[in-house]
Scaffold this motif. Structure first.
Motif: not given
Length: 532
Positions: A487-490, A495, A500, A504, A528, A531
């Motif tokens: 899973k990825y987070y932008s 932030d 971050i 998560h 990106r 996470v």
């Protein structure tokens, strides 16, 4: 002939300047020892006495020492001009005022001659703490050189306590620590927590700088308190720089900033002074964290995963005893990746073993279904009373190891992936690659997983048997590794790396391992991060 006369004139001017230089050096006042603080001297002595217990004996010269070709034991000497040039370089990259004057020079010389072993020790300990410090300092927009302040305060030993009652890496007094959210009860003191105390120190230092607008005065206030600094400012006739105010400060504080300058200088230019960092048992990047659902004795952890109570306590100084209490939010245990990975796999077994050893007739400070809320020190029910722990019949234990592959001529990402039976995308994720292009001699991280299936009841019985008879605990051979979806987070505006991670449900170490090669202090909007 005219050219020859010009050469003679230049030689005469050079000789004249040289004589003037020697004359200036002869008339300089004698060097005085400004390192007089009893607290600091005691910290040095304590640190040296524990050195051989803390660090491995093997050491390696770094590249600068190799290039200088120093002999073992050589103590290099330098001119005042050399010291001043290096301080000037520090000033170019820092908002501090590393002034080159008689006081700072004499303190630097004293450190370089008489604090060499201490410098080696803290350089080694710094590999456990400096990455954490820099991450927090960058988060608050503070100068990274502040990491050396903890060297002066505690010698990088979280259990150090002063006669006045200051405690921890950053030497917080109880009242100041409480003001900045550091809790204390019978089982824990967050002034000794490396992460929480560093965060509190950053907030406190930032506030002091906002008051005085001068980092050296802010450091003086950190040592003596803002009240003493304000008195010194008034007695000086309203001066606003440290060196103008210094004569009116308490004696120990007069040596505090010069000590900081000397420590920063020596730890920055340690190689030039033929100083070798002592190698610590573990580095910051080798740590991970598990947050516990119930209260646990460290002795239970030791029995389950063969991790000694002494080593657990050294990496978790926040706990006053060998008991980790249940709290809300959860209390955590920090340790080597391998040990924490094993604990995560055996977490349910950990609670069962704790209950079997301490649940009946043993020492149980609190019921296992009750936690302490650190915000108000009240009890909070986290599970139904007398609830049973459901233990699966079998448990898959997965440990993650890393190896490195050096790219050879003719190799491609595809051929390397095939060699290690992994996908190209996995190689790119593990090494933070945006394209499949690689270069010769490039080091690629390869992740391998080893999984074992354990019969929980049988395993616990084996652990109990090992407690009574000192028999080793064994598990069965590896089975197929489970697949984990990614899973990825932008990254968005505002932030931070720590936010971050918290968002998560990860520690910063876990997020760093999911994103190798990415600096926590240099993330950018739109980037990106993996996470999961």
């Amino acid at each position: 002939m005219k050219r020859f006369g010009t050469v003679l004139l230049l030689l005469f001017i050079t000789l004249l300047n040289t004589q003037n230089s020697f004359a200036q050096r002869r008339t300089k006042p004698p060097v005085k020892d400004t390192v007089t603080g009893e607290v600091f001297i005691r910290i040095v002595d304590q640190s040296l006495s524990l050195y051989y217990d803390d660090f491995a004996k093997g050491m390696n010269y770094d590249s600068i020492v190799d290039a200088l070709d120093y002999e073992a034991g050589t103590i290099p000497s330098f001119t005042d001009e050399d010291y001043c040039k290096r301080l000037a370089k520090l000033n170019e990259v820092s908002t501090f005022g590393f002034d080159c004057n008689n006081v700072s020079l004499s303190t630097i010389k004293f450190f370089a001659q008489n604090r060499r072993n201490f410098a080696r020790v803290v350089l080694g300990r710094g590999r456990l703490y400096f990455d954490l410090y820099e991450e927090k300092l960058a988060e608050y927009g503070l100068p990274l050189e502040l990491k050396y302040l903890s060297v002066i305060e505690s010698g990088l030993r979280p259990q150090v306590k002063s006669r006045a009652g200051a405690l921890g890496l950053w030497q917080f007094m109880y009242a100041t620590g409480k003001q900045y959210g550091l809790k204390e009860n019978s089982y824990m003191d967050e002034r000794m927590d490396p992460v929480k105390s560093t965060d509190a120190a950053c907030r406190y230092l930032k506030k002091l700088y906002n008051i005085y607008g001068d980092w050296n005065l802010a450091l003086a206030a950190y040592n003596a308190g803002p009240g003493n600094v304000n008195k010194a400012i008034r007695r000086s006739g309203g001066k606003r720089t440290y060196w103008e105010v210094r004569p009116y400060l308490p004696r120990e504080t007069q040596g505090y900033v010069p000590n900081f300058i000397a420590a920063t200088y020596l730890l920055t230019y340690h190689a030039e002074h033929n100083l070798l960092p002592a190698e610590p048992k573990i580095h910051f990047y080798q740590l991970d964290t598990l947050c516990l659902n119930r209260g646990i004795h460290m002795q239970t952890i030791e029995k389950l995963v063969s991790w000694s109570v002494e080593d657990i306590q050294s990496l978790n100084p926040v706990y006053k005893t060998s008991y980790i209490p249940p709290t809300f939010p959860k209390q955590c245990v920090t340790g080597p990746l391998q040990k924490i990975g094993l604990l995560v796999s055996l977490e349910d077994s950990l609670y069962v073993l704790e209950q079997r050893i301490y649940g009946s007739g043993g020492y149980t400070p609190l019921p296992t279904d009750v936690a302490i809320d650190p915000q108000n020190d009240q009890l909070v029910v986290s599970n139904p009373i007398n609830s049973k722990i459901d233990v699966p019949k079998t448990k898959v234990i997965t440990t993650i190891n890393y190896t490195y592959h050096k790219v050879k001529t003719g190799e491609s990402l595809g051929s390397i992936a095939a060699q290690y039976n992994v996908s190209i995308q996995e190689l790119m994720d593990w090494n933070d690659l945006t394209t499949a292009r690689i270069t010769v001699n490039q080091l690629l991280k390869i992740q391998t997983k080893v999984s074992t299936t354990v019969e929980n009841e049988a395993y616990l019985e084996a652990v109990e048997d090992s407690i009574q008879n000192s028999n080793p605990v064994k598990v069965v051979p590896p089975v197929q590794t489970p697949v984990v979806a990614k899973k990825y987070y932008s990254i968005r505006s505002g932030d931070t790396f720590s936010r971050i991670a918290s968002k998560h449900g990860l520690t910063m170490n876990q997020l760093s391992r999911l994103n190798p090669g990415i600096s926590p202090s240099r993330i950018r909007v739109g980037q990106r991060l993996r996470v999961k």
